[in-house]
Design an enzyme around this catalytic site. Structure first.
Site, PDB file in Angstrom:
ATOM      1  N   ASP A  80       0.822  -1.217   0.000  1.00 37.11           N
ATOM      2  CA  ASP A  80       0.000   0.000   0.000  1.00 37.11           C
ATOM      3  C   ASP A  80       0.855   1.267   0.000  1.00 37.11           C
ATOM      4  O   ASP A  80       0.404   2.327  -0.390  1.00 37.11           O
ATOM      5  CB  ASP A  80      -0.898   0.023   1.252  1.00 37.11           C
ATOM      6  N   TYR A 346     -10.901  -5.955  -4.134  1.00 35.47           N
ATOM      7  CA  TYR A 346     -11.711  -4.737  -4.124  1.00 35.47           C
ATOM      8  C   TYR A 346     -12.586  -4.672  -5.380  1.00 35.47           C
ATOM      9  O   TYR A 346     -12.179  -5.115  -6.456  1.00 35.47           O
ATOM     10  CB  TYR A 346     -10.805  -3.500  -4.101  1.00 35.47           C
ATOM     11  N   GLU A 368     -10.597  -6.476  -8.595  1.00 36.46           N
ATOM     12  CA  GLU A 368      -9.288  -7.123  -8.561  1.00 36.46           C
ATOM     13  C   GLU A 368      -9.494  -8.629  -8.729  1.00 36.46           C
ATOM     14  O   GLU A 368     -10.255  -9.230  -7.974  1.00 36.46           O
ATOM     15  CB  GLU A 368      -8.601  -6.840  -7.229  1.00 36.46           C
TER      16      GLU A 368
END
Ligand SMILES: *[C@@H]1O[C@H](CO)[C@@H](O)[C@H](O)[C@H]1NC(C)=O
Ligand SMILES: *[C@@H]1O[C@H](CO)[C@@H](O)[C@H](O)[C@H]1NC(C)=O
Ligand SMILES: *[C@@H]1O[C@H](CO)[C@@H](O)[C@H](O)[C@H]1NC(C)=O
Length: 389
Positions: A80, A346, A368
């Site tokens: 991230d 997601y 995803e």
């Protein structure tokens, strides 16, 4: 193929329903029978130069009837943190073909770069706004800032990033991921409402509001984690990534990631009845049908039906599933559409809303998708709502 007498019968049925029913609430749930109609991989991790991993896809319609897809292009690592691009592709033919990728924001070589994000369409101004954070994890940089870019020409070009923390004050705010809304009904018709979450300890759902098309932003509703600003334990109340939708009664329903599995391994649902200014605890519920492995999910309100996508599994990010509700989320139809059985993460939903019969038939999903890991590709799916009949 979309010809043949079966479709004529379907259209007559729809036409009669439209003529005979006074409001959209009368939609017969049996008419919805979704079919996965078309699928394209918009991004594949590790294939194109300069990007290690594509993650966190967003999808929106535009006022001109185009579709815009966005994703984080994580330059060096899958994590991230690290530096990233915002990648965008654009479709002007309802998702049949897509422009090449353009990188509309580049955060350079920062150690804790940008994170998507929330895309919000301002139909009154004819613009598309994208809100994202930089330095959200405070990893080798500070402070965390909330940033905005805007397109006034259907996504063809974008403004330079603007720092909204100047107006909002400095705090860790990760918008979405998903879309923000412009209020269509009162209260606060025309307001832009973008919701997201805070940092690990200061986590919770927070919304920011603009009543002048994104020029000025203020802090709105907060649904704080418990204990707030303290380290969390398993099963603490820790509302996190979220997707708001506006209901026909003007309230905003926010479908929320239940970070620490408080009360259930399922979604938290919060509701604001004052245009995003408050999220009273009395209106916080848990939706046991929407089992969830702790992930960002998709929601969409279209023509009186509420749609929801997530990896429908209590433990793992697999089994991307579309559900729908004709009771404003009070209950969900038993029938579901499994979009992908394998690893999936997601997701984000949108639809075109010209009011034309063609646009009423479809919704679009971006998610995803992978074979071994969910971060291998970003897939775009066009779903025919009445195609399975
Ligand atoms: C954004 O504005 C805040 C408040 O003025 C400031 O502290 C922060 O450094 C700015 N961030 C960026 C990326 O310029
Ligand atoms: C909106 O923001 C601008 C600066 O960006 C400021 O000059 C103006 O006073 C603000 N307006 C309101 C109504 O807060
Ligand atoms: C996938 O989701 C459906 C619908 O919720 C559920 O019945 C099924 O058990 C799920 N499968 C897996 C492997 O999670």
């Amino acid at each position: 193929m979309e010809t043949g007498s079966r479709l004529v019968v379907l259209w007559l049925t729809l036409l009669l329903t439209a003529v005979m029913s006074p409001c959209v609430h009368a939609i017969d749930p049996k008419q919805i029978d979704p079919l996965l109609y078309e699928e394209q991989l918009l991004w594949v991790s590790g294939v194109e130069g300069n990007v290690n991993t594509y993650r966190v896809p967003l999808l929106t319609y535009t006022p001109k009837g185009s579709l815009l897809a966005f994703a984080e292009g994580r330059k060096l690592l899958a994590s991230d943190e690290g530096s990233k691009f915002i990648a965008m592709r654009r479709s002007t033919d309802k998702g049949a073909t897509w422009s090449p990728t353009s990188f509309i924001v580049d955060d350079g070589t920062i150690s804790d770069g940008l994170n998507l994000g929330s895309v919000v369409v301002d139909e009154e101004a004819g613009s598309v706004i994208l809100i994202f954070s930089v330095c959200f994890h405070l990893h080798g940089c500070r402070p965390s800032s909330t940033m905005m870019v805007e397109s006034k020409n259907d996504g063809l070009s974008w403004s330079a990033p603007r720092n909204l923390s100047v107006q909002l004050g400095v705090k860790n705010f990760a918008p979405g991921p998903g879309f923000g809304i412009q209020k269509r009904y009162s209260p606060a018709k025309g307001r832009l409402v973008v919701c997201g979450h805070g940092t690990l300890e200061g986590d919770g759902v927070f919304c920011i509001l603009s009543d002048n098309h994104g020029r000025n932003w203020t802090n709105g509703a907060a649904l704080k984690s418990i204990p707030y600003n303290q380290p969390k334990r398993p099963q603490d109340f820790n509302p996190d990534e979220c997707q708001p939708v506006e209901m026909p009664d003007g309230s905003i329903v926010i479908n929320v990631r239940n970070q620490n599995n408080y009360h259930c391994r399922c979604r938290v649902v919060a509701r604001s009845r004052d245009g995003g200014e408050s999220l009273p605890i009395d209106d916080v519920t848990f939706d046991y049908t929407l089992v969830d492995p702790v992930v960002a999910a998709g929601a969409l309100q279209k023509d009186g039906v509420l749609y929801f996508t997530n990896p429908a599994n209590e433990q793992h990010r697999v089994n991307l599933t579309l559900r729908w509700s004709v009771t404003h989320g009070k209950s969900w139809e038993n029938k579901v559409l499994q979009i992908w059985a394998g690893p999936s993460g997601y997701s984000c939903l949108t639809s075109l809303n010209s009011g034309s019969p063609e646009d009423e038939k479809y919704i679009f999903v971006i998610f995803e998708k992978g074979k071994k890991d969910y971060d291998e590709t970003i897939s775009f799916v066009k779903i025919h709502l009445y195609g399975g009949q």
